[in-house]
Design a protein around this motif. Structure first.
Motif, mmCIF file in Angstrom:
data_model
loop_
_atom_site.group_PDB
_atom_site.id
_atom_site.type_symbol
_atom_site.label_atom_id
_atom_site.label_comp_id
_atom_site.label_asym_id
_atom_site.label_seq_id
_atom_site.Cartn_x
_atom_site.Cartn_y
_atom_site.Cartn_z
ATOM 1 N N LEU A 6 25.506 60.501 51.733
ATOM 2 C CA LEU A 6 26.902 60.930 51.793
ATOM 3 C C LEU A 6 27.834 59.802 51.403
ATOM 4 O O LEU A 6 28.785 59.987 50.654
ATOM 5 N N THR A 7 27.527 58.593 51.876
ATOM 6 C CA THR A 7 28.346 57.427 51.516
ATOM 7 C C THR A 7 28.263 57.165 50.023
ATOM 8 O O THR A 7 29.259 56.874 49.361
ATOM 9 N N THR A 8 27.047 57.307 49.478
ATOM 10 C CA THR A 8 26.869 57.074 48.043
ATOM 11 C C THR A 8 27.688 58.047 47.229
ATOM 12 O O THR A 8 28.288 57.699 46.220
ATOM 13 N N ALA A 9 27.752 59.311 47.681
ATOM 14 C CA ALA A 9 28.460 60.326 46.909
ATOM 15 C C ALA A 9 29.963 60.202 47.046
ATOM 16 O O ALA A 9 30.699 60.553 46.143
ATOM 17 N N LYS A 10 30.421 59.704 48.197
ATOM 18 C CA LYS A 10 31.848 59.711 48.464
ATOM 19 C C LYS A 10 32.560 58.439 48.036
ATOM 20 O O LYS A 10 33.738 58.450 47.770
ATOM 21 N N ALA A 11 31.868 57.301 48.026
ATOM 22 C CA ALA A 11 32.535 56.024 47.768
ATOM 23 C C ALA A 11 33.154 55.992 46.385
ATOM 24 O O ALA A 11 32.606 56.529 45.440
ATOM 25 N N GLN A 12 34.292 55.354 46.308
ATOM 26 C CA GLN A 12 34.965 55.169 45.028
ATOM 27 C C GLN A 12 34.961 53.676 44.747
ATOM 28 O O GLN A 12 35.750 52.941 45.317
ATOM 29 N N GLN A 13 34.090 53.232 43.881
ATOM 30 C CA GLN A 13 33.930 51.803 43.693
ATOM 31 C C GLN A 13 34.197 51.385 42.251
ATOM 32 O O GLN A 13 33.717 52.021 41.311
ATOM 33 N N ILE A 14 34.950 50.303 42.138
ATOM 34 C CA ILE A 14 35.252 49.704 40.842
ATOM 35 C C ILE A 14 35.551 48.236 41.106
ATOM 36 O O ILE A 14 36.044 47.881 42.188
ATOM 37 N N GLN A 15 35.253 47.373 40.168
ATOM 38 C CA GLN A 15 35.524 45.954 40.371
ATOM 39 C C GLN A 15 35.896 45.298 39.050
ATOM 40 O O GLN A 15 35.609 45.826 37.968
ATOM 41 N N ALA A 16 36.556 44.165 39.155
ATOM 42 C CA ALA A 16 36.976 43.414 37.974
ATOM 43 C C ALA A 16 36.985 41.929 38.329
ATOM 44 O O ALA A 16 37.067 41.539 39.498
ATOM 45 N N THR A 17 36.907 41.103 37.304
ATOM 46 C CA THR A 17 36.927 39.652 37.473
ATOM 47 C C THR A 17 38.362 39.140 37.391
ATOM 48 O O THR A 17 39.132 39.552 36.514
ATOM 49 N N VAL A 18 38.723 38.242 38.306
ATOM 50 C CA VAL A 18 40.064 37.664 38.345
ATOM 51 C C VAL A 18 39.950 36.155 38.186
ATOM 52 O O VAL A 18 39.186 35.504 38.901
ATOM 53 N N SER A 19 40.724 35.602 37.254
ATOM 54 C CA SER A 19 40.720 34.156 37.008
ATOM 55 C C SER A 19 42.152 33.644 37.031
ATOM 56 O O SER A 19 43.030 34.212 36.364
ATOM 57 N N ALA A 20 42.373 32.573 37.783
ATOM 58 C CA ALA A 20 43.705 31.980 37.864
ATOM 59 C C ALA A 20 43.917 30.994 36.714
ATOM 60 O O ALA A 20 42.985 30.322 36.269
ATOM 61 N N GLY A 24 47.241 27.624 43.200
ATOM 62 C CA GLY A 24 48.355 28.079 44.011
ATOM 63 C C GLY A 24 48.525 29.591 43.916
ATOM 64 O O GLY A 24 47.631 30.319 43.482
ATOM 65 N N TYR A 25 49.687 30.041 44.320
ATOM 66 C CA TYR A 25 49.933 31.484 44.339
ATOM 67 C C TYR A 25 49.999 32.043 42.919
ATOM 68 O O TYR A 25 50.678 31.493 42.052
ATOM 69 N N SER A 26 49.274 33.145 42.726
ATOM 70 C CA SER A 26 49.238 33.821 41.430
ATOM 71 C C SER A 26 49.536 35.299 41.621
ATOM 72 O O SER A 26 49.335 35.857 42.708
ATOM 73 N N SER A 27 49.998 35.921 40.552
ATOM 74 C CA SER A 27 50.280 37.353 40.553
ATOM 75 C C SER A 27 49.129 38.078 39.850
ATOM 76 O O SER A 27 48.715 37.690 38.759
ATOM 77 N N ILE A 28 48.627 39.134 40.479
ATOM 78 C CA ILE A 28 47.506 39.905 39.930
ATOM 79 C C ILE A 28 47.986 41.330 39.692
ATOM 80 O O ILE A 28 48.307 42.054 40.645
ATOM 81 N N LEU A 29 48.051 41.738 38.436
ATOM 82 C CA LEU A 29 48.450 43.106 38.108
ATOM 83 C C LEU A 29 47.263 44.041 38.342
ATOM 84 O O LEU A 29 46.186 43.853 37.768
ATOM 85 N N ILE A 30 47.451 45.046 39.185
ATOM 86 C CA ILE A 30 46.373 46.000 39.447
ATOM 87 C C ILE A 30 46.170 46.859 38.205
ATOM 88 O O ILE A 30 47.092 47.543 37.753
ATOM 89 N N PRO A 31 44.965 46.843 37.613
ATOM 90 C CA PRO A 31 44.725 47.612 36.375
ATOM 91 C C PRO A 31 44.873 49.114 36.610
ATOM 92 O O PRO A 31 44.687 49.617 37.721
ATOM 93 N N GLN A 32 45.173 49.829 35.536
ATOM 94 C CA GLN A 32 45.335 51.277 35.640
ATOM 95 C C GLN A 32 44.044 51.960 36.053
ATOM 96 O O GLN A 32 44.069 53.012 36.701
#
Length: 396
Positions: A6-20, A24-32
């Motif tokens: 059930l967890t496998t069917a329901k989970a919504q998973q996506i990932q991306a690599t972030v590089s500064a 210090g503080y950086s802004s990360i635009l959430i992809p579409q």
């Protein structure tokens, strides 16, 4: 095992690599691609370092409202003879206008209205007939603001008439205009979206079928129509739903209206959408006795969302989404950060959609996973059950 499936069917998973690019503080635009799975709900998003540790972040506040409400004087007249309320506006400058903003105390009512114009207060000419004000409540405050749009006119006098025959009166607090401070609101054009126009002469309507990636939020859209040169049309959005029929293997379509819109011929007019819509939804335009719009293009936009996090340019981070996660509680959300206006923007790359993502579930993958797990479960029950029966027989 069933919980795992059930967890496998329901989970919504996506990932991306972030590089500064800087420490210090950086802004990360959430992809579409992420927004398509979270819409505007950011509770399932996490930022992790190479060791899998969570990196605290805070959502960057939206840029200050670049426009403001400016009230205008008007005369309020109640007509008990025909149960109408009249709001008379004297446009002394006779400047060309195409709408007002009306502020209304929260109400569950829908309200019909009519708009007329005159230069001498004697001869009145129709501008809007059978307009409808809907969604007259705001859960965050005691009033709401609604746009009343009409074709560009330059009458000296404008009167807005509310029809109280079929519904209770609403309380109008102010009438005014939106004035701009001179800065343009930053919007992000939506990719992976398309539309198909179908004209229905019999019903005097035009249907726009809009297809997008999952729950990608649409905050604004712009219609470019080459003809007719002047138009003013009522439109509404809706989502189709399957309604089971008594006949086997048959179903009927039903829909409920989400929100009303007033489309008009002001070039480049930006229309807001308030609701969230699935991957397929529709816009119905009421043509009445007019020719259908010849639409050259429709552009869709969303307000970009940025995360702020303290990053090390020597490290690589991972931006992830999983629907099993709840909203995080970081210290940064409780601190008033004094950040520079030109905060560096981190690079987001290598977007990967996992096999358990809802994109596959949307195409029936989730159902197949559940079916497969059910079959596997039945097999295991029979397998172990058969062994148990053998053991019992031996004991006898």
């Amino acid at each position: 095992m069933f919980v795992f499936c059930l967890t496998t069917a329901k989970a919504q998973q996506i990932q991306a690599t972030v590089s500064a690019v800087e420490n210090g503080y950086s802004s990360i635009l959430i992809p579409q691609e992420f927004r398509a799975r979270t819409a505007n709900n950011l509770s399932t998003i996490r930022l992790k370092d190479a060791k899998g540790n969570e990196v605290p972040f805070v959502v960057k506040p939206q840029e200050a409202d670049l426009s403001f409400f400016s009230p205008i004087p008007y005369e309020h007249i109640k007509n008990t003879v025909d149960s109408t309320e009249v709001f008379l506006i004297d446009q002394k400058d006779k400047k060309k206008r195409s709408g007002y903003i009306i502020q209304v105390a929260n109400s569950d009512n829908n309200k019909k209205y009519f708009i007329e114009g005159s230069d001498d207060m004697q001869n009145w000419f129709g501008i809007v007939n059978n307009g409808i004000l809907t969604g007259l409540k705001d859960d965050t405050q005691t009033f709401t603001s609604k746009s009343i749009n009409f074709p560009p006119v330059d009458y000296r006098y404008i009167r807005i008439m509310l029809d109280n025959k079929r519904s209770s009166p609403i309380r109008v607090l102010n009438i005014g205009e939106i004035k701009n401070s001179g800065t343009t609101l930053k919007l992000e054009k939506i990719k992976d979206i398309s539309y198909k126009q179908t004209n229905n002469p019999e019903h005097k309507t035009t249907t726009i079928a809009i297809t997008k990636d999952l729950w990608t939020p649409i905050d604004y859209f712009v219609v470019y129509a080459s003809s007719p040169k002047q138009y003013y049309r009522t439109a509404y959005t809706y989502v189709e739903q399957q309604k089971a029929s008594a006949v086997k293997n048959n179903s009927k379509q039903k829909h409920s209206i989400s929100e009303y819109l007033q489309l008009h011929s002001n070039a480049g007019e930006t229309y807001p959408l308030q609701d969230s819509y699935p991957s397929l939804f529709f816009m119905e335009i009421e043509n009445e006795d007019n020719p259908p719009l010849k639409i050259d293009s429709i552009l869709f936009y969303q307000t970009p969302i940025h995360l702020i996090a303290d990053l090390d340019k020597k490290q690589t981070y991972s931006l992830q989404v999983d629907s099993n996660w709840n909203a995080p509680n970081y210290d940064l959300s409780k601190i008033d950060l004094d950040l520079p206006a030109d905060i560096p923007i981190a690079k987001v790359s290598d977007i990967q959609v996992n096999k358990t993502d809802s994109t596959l579930e949307d195409k029936g993958y989730g159902n197949w996973v559940l079916i497969g797990c059910s079959i596997l479960g039945i097999f295991l029950v029979f397998y172990f059950g058969k062994g148990l029966i053998k053991d019992l027989n031996k004991e006898k």
